[in-house]
Scaffold this motif. Structure first.
Motif, PDB file in Angstrom:
ATOM      1  N   SER A   1      -2.096  -5.508 -12.565  1.00 47.87           N
ATOM      2  CA  SER A   1      -2.835  -6.654 -12.782  1.00 47.87           C
ATOM      3  C   SER A   1      -2.077  -8.098 -12.295  1.00 47.87           C
ATOM      4  O   SER A   1      -2.758  -8.954 -12.133  1.00 47.87           O
ATOM      5  CB  SER A   1      -2.626  -6.886 -14.451  1.00 47.87           C
ATOM      6  OG  SER A   1      -3.233  -5.719 -15.121  1.00 47.87           O
ATOM      7  N   ASN A   2      -0.915  -8.051 -12.210  1.00 55.52           N
ATOM      8  CA  ASN A   2      -0.048  -8.924 -11.457  1.00 55.52           C
ATOM      9  C   ASN A   2       0.115  -9.223  -9.934  1.00 55.52           C
ATOM     10  O   ASN A   2       0.627  -9.969  -9.598  1.00 55.52           O
ATOM     11  CB  ASN A   2       1.640  -8.974 -12.044  1.00 55.52           C
ATOM     12  CG  ASN A   2       2.183  -7.724 -11.616  1.00 55.52           C
ATOM     13  OD1 ASN A   2       1.733  -6.843 -10.685  1.00 55.52           O
ATOM     14  ND2 ASN A   2       3.567  -7.551 -12.135  1.00 55.52           N
ATOM     15  N   GLY A   3      -0.930  -8.252  -9.354  1.00 48.89           N
ATOM     16  CA  GLY A   3      -1.023  -8.215  -7.761  1.00 48.89           C
ATOM     17  C   GLY A   3       0.207  -7.708  -7.388  1.00 48.89           C
ATOM     18  O   GLY A   3       0.119  -7.539  -5.897  1.00 48.89           O
ATOM     19  N   ALA A   4       1.139  -7.074  -7.596  1.00 48.90           N
ATOM     20  CA  ALA A   4       2.303  -6.412  -6.965  1.00 48.90           C
ATOM     21  C   ALA A   4       1.792  -4.998  -6.548  1.00 48.90           C
ATOM     22  O   ALA A   4       0.666  -4.543  -6.985  1.00 48.90           O
ATOM     23  CB  ALA A   4       3.241  -6.191  -7.952  1.00 48.90           C
ATOM     24  N   PRO A   5       2.332  -4.457  -5.361  1.00 44.15           N
ATOM     25  CA  PRO A   5       1.745  -3.044  -4.778  1.00 44.15           C
ATOM     26  C   PRO A   5       2.036  -2.335  -5.573  1.00 44.15           C
ATOM     27  O   PRO A   5       3.140  -2.435  -6.435  1.00 44.15           O
ATOM     28  CB  PRO A   5       2.535  -3.246  -3.349  1.00 44.15           C
ATOM     29  CG  PRO A   5       3.863  -4.284  -3.808  1.00 44.15           C
ATOM     30  CD  PRO A   5       3.227  -5.051  -4.602  1.00 44.15           C
ATOM     31  N   LEU A   6       1.432  -1.269  -5.426  1.00 46.25           N
ATOM     32  CA  LEU A   6       1.552   0.130  -6.429  1.00 46.25           C
ATOM     33  C   LEU A   6       3.049   0.822  -5.671  1.00 46.25           C
ATOM     34  O   LEU A   6       2.947   1.156  -4.304  1.00 46.25           O
ATOM     35  CB  LEU A   6       0.523   1.053  -6.159  1.00 46.25           C
ATOM     36  CG  LEU A   6      -0.996   0.587  -7.068  1.00 46.25           C
ATOM     37  CD1 LEU A   6      -2.016   1.573  -6.789  1.00 46.25           C
ATOM     38  CD2 LEU A   6      -0.708   0.224  -8.297  1.00 46.25           C
ATOM     39  N   ILE A   7       3.976   1.200  -6.458  1.00 42.80           N
ATOM     40  CA  ILE A   7       4.958   1.917  -5.615  1.00 42.80           C
ATOM     41  C   ILE A   7       5.305   3.143  -6.757  1.00 42.80           C
ATOM     42  O   ILE A   7       4.543   3.332  -7.462  1.00 42.80           O
ATOM     43  CB  ILE A   7       6.116   1.039  -6.019  1.00 42.80           C
ATOM     44  CG1 ILE A   7       6.531   0.575  -7.313  1.00 42.80           C
ATOM     45  CG2 ILE A   7       6.091  -0.153  -5.135  1.00 42.80           C
ATOM     46  CD1 ILE A   7       7.839   0.024  -7.666  1.00 42.80           C
ATOM     47  N   VAL A   8       6.190   3.966  -6.073  1.00 43.34           N
ATOM     48  CA  VAL A   8       6.553   5.306  -6.590  1.00 43.34           C
ATOM     49  C   VAL A   8       6.812   5.212  -8.347  1.00 43.34           C
ATOM     50  O   VAL A   8       7.306   4.367  -8.804  1.00 43.34           O
ATOM     51  CB  VAL A   8       7.581   5.933  -5.949  1.00 43.34           C
ATOM     52  CG1 VAL A   8       8.054   7.014  -6.817  1.00 43.34           C
ATOM     53  CG2 VAL A   8       7.544   6.269  -4.531  1.00 43.34           C
ATOM     54  N   PRO A   9       6.200   5.962  -9.198  1.00 43.99           N
ATOM     55  CA  PRO A   9       5.470   7.024  -8.837  1.00 43.99           C
ATOM     56  C   PRO A   9       3.819   7.043  -8.484  1.00 43.99           C
ATOM     57  O   PRO A   9       3.228   8.444  -8.610  1.00 43.99           O
ATOM     58  CB  PRO A   9       5.537   7.790 -10.047  1.00 43.99           C
ATOM     59  CG  PRO A   9       5.570   6.935 -11.002  1.00 43.99           C
ATOM     60  CD  PRO A   9       6.125   5.656 -10.372  1.00 43.99           C
ATOM     61  N   LEU A  10       3.303   5.758  -8.099  1.00 43.55           N
ATOM     62  CA  LEU A  10       1.910   5.812  -7.804  1.00 43.55           C
ATOM     63  C   LEU A  10       1.689   5.873  -6.347  1.00 43.55           C
ATOM     64  O   LEU A  10       2.568   5.085  -5.466  1.00 43.55           O
ATOM     65  CB  LEU A  10       1.452   4.464  -8.631  1.00 43.55           C
ATOM     66  CG  LEU A  10       1.365   4.488  -9.848  1.00 43.55           C
ATOM     67  CD1 LEU A  10       0.928   3.026 -10.588  1.00 43.55           C
ATOM     68  CD2 LEU A  10       0.732   5.417 -10.543  1.00 43.55           C
TER      69      LEU A  10
END
Lengths: 511, 137
Positions: free
Chosen positions: B76-85
């Protein structure tokens, strides 16, 4: 205590072959301390047991024993010396009905090497067991009578037959065998076996000569185990492995030839299509193992199964073995091996060797491990030697597993050397030979895990842990301990399709 | 299908009565399962997604992981998806484009852990991702 009169002999083999009884060492010790405390009196108990039926015969697998308190649960009787109270019987027969286990009433007689039911005992079976069979709803009911070193049984089955117990195997550190009466001396061992029979006698050679042993894995550890077992005189070996011989295996497979590995076609310097033909011509490792066994003994039976132990049909070939060797390193193989040991009460041993090399080339450790496992001691689950995550991973097709990794896997083969494998093979086969022929010392204390640190030339022994809630070795209602045919082995119903890009799904259903 | 796998699917369906539980057999005794649809909490957009996973034929001895959610999931805050995603994956069995959620259970206990408990833990992980943002606010 009045002496029982042995007027009617216990039936043996009247309605078929006598059954075999397998009992955990812990249960046996509990029973003997209760039944034979040295007071010369008669005492009682109840055992509950799973069943396994195969072409080798029927085995009763004692899961647990419940001791009858003298005067409360085991009381004087009008028609017999003592009897179990209806309340005690009722409680346990219903447990057997609900959990699909056989019900066995137990008491002791005097004597040491010979035991049989008295006339009074047998009459009480005729009076009581038809009603117990009705309550048990499909489960066998029966009785065991125990003396110091003898056991007899009278088992009633729902089809109206009665079976005796021919042999009882007690899974202590040594695999002790007792009978209703002393067995006839075996014939002298053959001239070929003369030197080894001088260690464990003709009786020991005869025991080895009627065992069925399972070997999971036919690589650098499994293949020399099969060869050694054949030379010991084992009657029947089942060896299971899915792989074919690769040229890189040759230094660790003493019985394998270049032709077994598909050479000279299976060579890196040749074009891929030629190499593929060579790989296809390579012999399955289990066939090399069978060949080695037959070279040692022409009369041995070897079931060479070129397949995966995770396959339900392959694992089922091991349920009537007398001993198991685990010489494969996958967690799925460990899980099936551990389940077989506990669900079917088959003792076994896991063998492995490892060379730990750090990324900078430093050798952190070179060791071999030997882990004896019995239903009482050494469960691989309790000692965190089976990873639930690895069980999940190992059944995935390669492409799916690779896609699910964040970082590329290091697929370089791990270091391996025959000299290290030989250590584990020697220790494990010696342990088996001594246990099977009753020659291990400290007959009650179970065997611990052993790890030989090759560089330091020292052996480290660790005492395995045990978790009472374990699904394999625990006694919870969901555990598979001694459930035999009623349990479910952790196997797949079809061979893993490792080459498939992804597993195919049947029609989706909605709940 | 192995009886323990069937039991695991039924537990999932009972635990999420308002969602649709879809499953298919994998041909080896295990199953592929999708629960449609579930709330992932305010830290993600879209806030709801289907959640899929495979139950191994070796369940309950084998862990249930990874899980998969919709492919267009974002923070929701626009941050990239990182591990574990891990976006750009396919949900096995159903062959759906998906974002993979790799939450391996190093302490999985076959005598206690179940597919539904694991699904609850995965959902809890999604929903807990909102907490640092609230603290920051």
């Amino acid at each position: 205590m009045s002496r029982p009169r042995f007027i009617l002999p216990a039936r043996e083999g009247k309605d078929g072959e006598p059954w075999q009884l397998i009992i955990r060492g812990a249960c046996w010790r509990t029973l003997i301390e209760h039944l034979l405390p040295g007071d010369g009196d008669e005492h009682g108990a109840i055992a509950v047991a799973g069943i396994v039926r195969t072409s080798r015969g029927t085995r009763l697998l004692i899961r647990d024993v419940f001791l009858a308190r003298d005067g409360d649960d085991f009381v004087p009787a009008k028609n017999a010396h003592r009897r179990l109270t209806p309340e005690f019987v009722n409680k346990h027969i219903r447990h057997c009905r609900d959990h699909q286990l056989a019900y066995l009433a137990i008491h002791n007689h005097g004597g040491t090497d010979t035991v049989a039911f008295s006339t009074v005992d047998l009459r009480s079976h005729v009076r009581g067991y038809p009603a117990l069979l009705d309550i048990a709803r499909g489960q066998p009911v029966g009785a065991l009578v125990i003396a110091g070193n003898a056991l007899a049984g009278d088992i009633w089955t729902p089809d109206g037959k009665r079976q005796s117990i021919g042999e009882t195997v007690i899974l202590e550190r040594n695999l002790r065998r007792i009978y209703p009466r002393p067995v006839a001396a075996p014939p002298a061992a053959s001239a070929i076996d003369d030197r080894q029979a001088r260690i464990y006698g003709d009786a020991g050679q005869a025991i080895l000569g009627r065992l069925k042993v399972g070997v999971i894995g036919a690589g650098g550890v499994g293949l020399p185990i099969v060869s050694t077992l054949a030379r010991l005189g084992i009657a029947h070996i089942v060896v299971i492995d899915p792989e074919r011989v690769d040229p890189t295996n040759l230094p660790r497979l003493p019985e394998a030839t270049r032709r077994d590995a598909g050479l000279p076609l299976n060579t890196e310097s040749l074009p891929d299509w030629i190499r593929r033909i060579g790989a296809r011509l390579a012999r399955p490792k289990v066939r090399v193992a069978a060949r080695a066994a037959h070279r040692a003994r022409s009369d041995i039976t070897v079931d060479a199964v070129h397949g995966d132990i995770s396959n339900q049909a392959n694992a089922a070939l091991l349920v009537d073995c007398d001993y198991l060797f685990l010489a494969a390193d996958s967690h799925v193989a460990r899980s099936v091996f551990n389940a077989l040991i506990h669900q079917y009460l088959i003792p076994g041993v896991q063998i492995g060797s490892k060379v730990e090399v750090e990324p900078n080339g430093y050798i952190a450790g070179i060791y071999s491990v030997v882990r004896p496992v019995t239903p009482d001691h050494g469960c691989l689950w309790c000692n965190q030697l089976i990873s639930p995550a690895r069980l999940n991973d190992e059944l995935l097709p390669d492409a799916v597993r690779d896609a699910q990794r964040y970082v590329p896997a290091d697929d370089a083969p791990s270091p391996s050397i025959g000299t290290l494998n030989a250590l584990g093979v020697a220790q494990a086969t010696n342990h088996f030979m001594l246990a099977a022929t009753g020659l291990l010392t400290h007959s009650v204390v179970a065997a611990d895990y052993r790890r030989f640190e090759a560089r330091a030339e020292r052996t480290i022994t660790t005492i395995p842990r045990r978790d009472p809630s374990c699904a394999d070795c625990g006694l919870t209602t969901v555990s598979s301990l001694a459930r035999g045919d009623r349990g479910q082995l952790p196997t797949v119903s079809a061979a893993p399709r490792r080459g498939d890009p992804r597993r195919k799904m049947s029609v989706a259903r909605t709940l | 299908m192995n009886p323990s796998v069937t039991a695991g699917i039924n537990q999932v369906a009972r635990a999420f009565p308002d969602a649709r539980t879809i499953y298919g057999e994998d041909g080896q005794g295990g199953a592929f399962v999708i629960v449609d649809e579930l709330d992932l909490g305010p830290a993600f957009t879209p806030r709801t997604s289907w959640v899929g996973f495979a139950i191994s034929p070796l369940y309950p001895r084998a862990d249930v992981y990874p899980h998969f959610v919709r492919p267009d999931l974002a923070r929701s805050n626009g941050a990239p998806l990182i591990v574990p995603l891990n976006p750009g994956q396919m949900m096995p069995g159903f062959d759906r484009p998906a974002t993979m959620v790799s939450r391996r259970s190093n302490r999985w206990d076959p005598s206690r852990d179940t597919a539904v408990l694991k699904l609850h833990r995965v959902l809890l992980w999604f929903r807990e991702q909102a907490i640092p943002e609230r603290i920051a606010a």
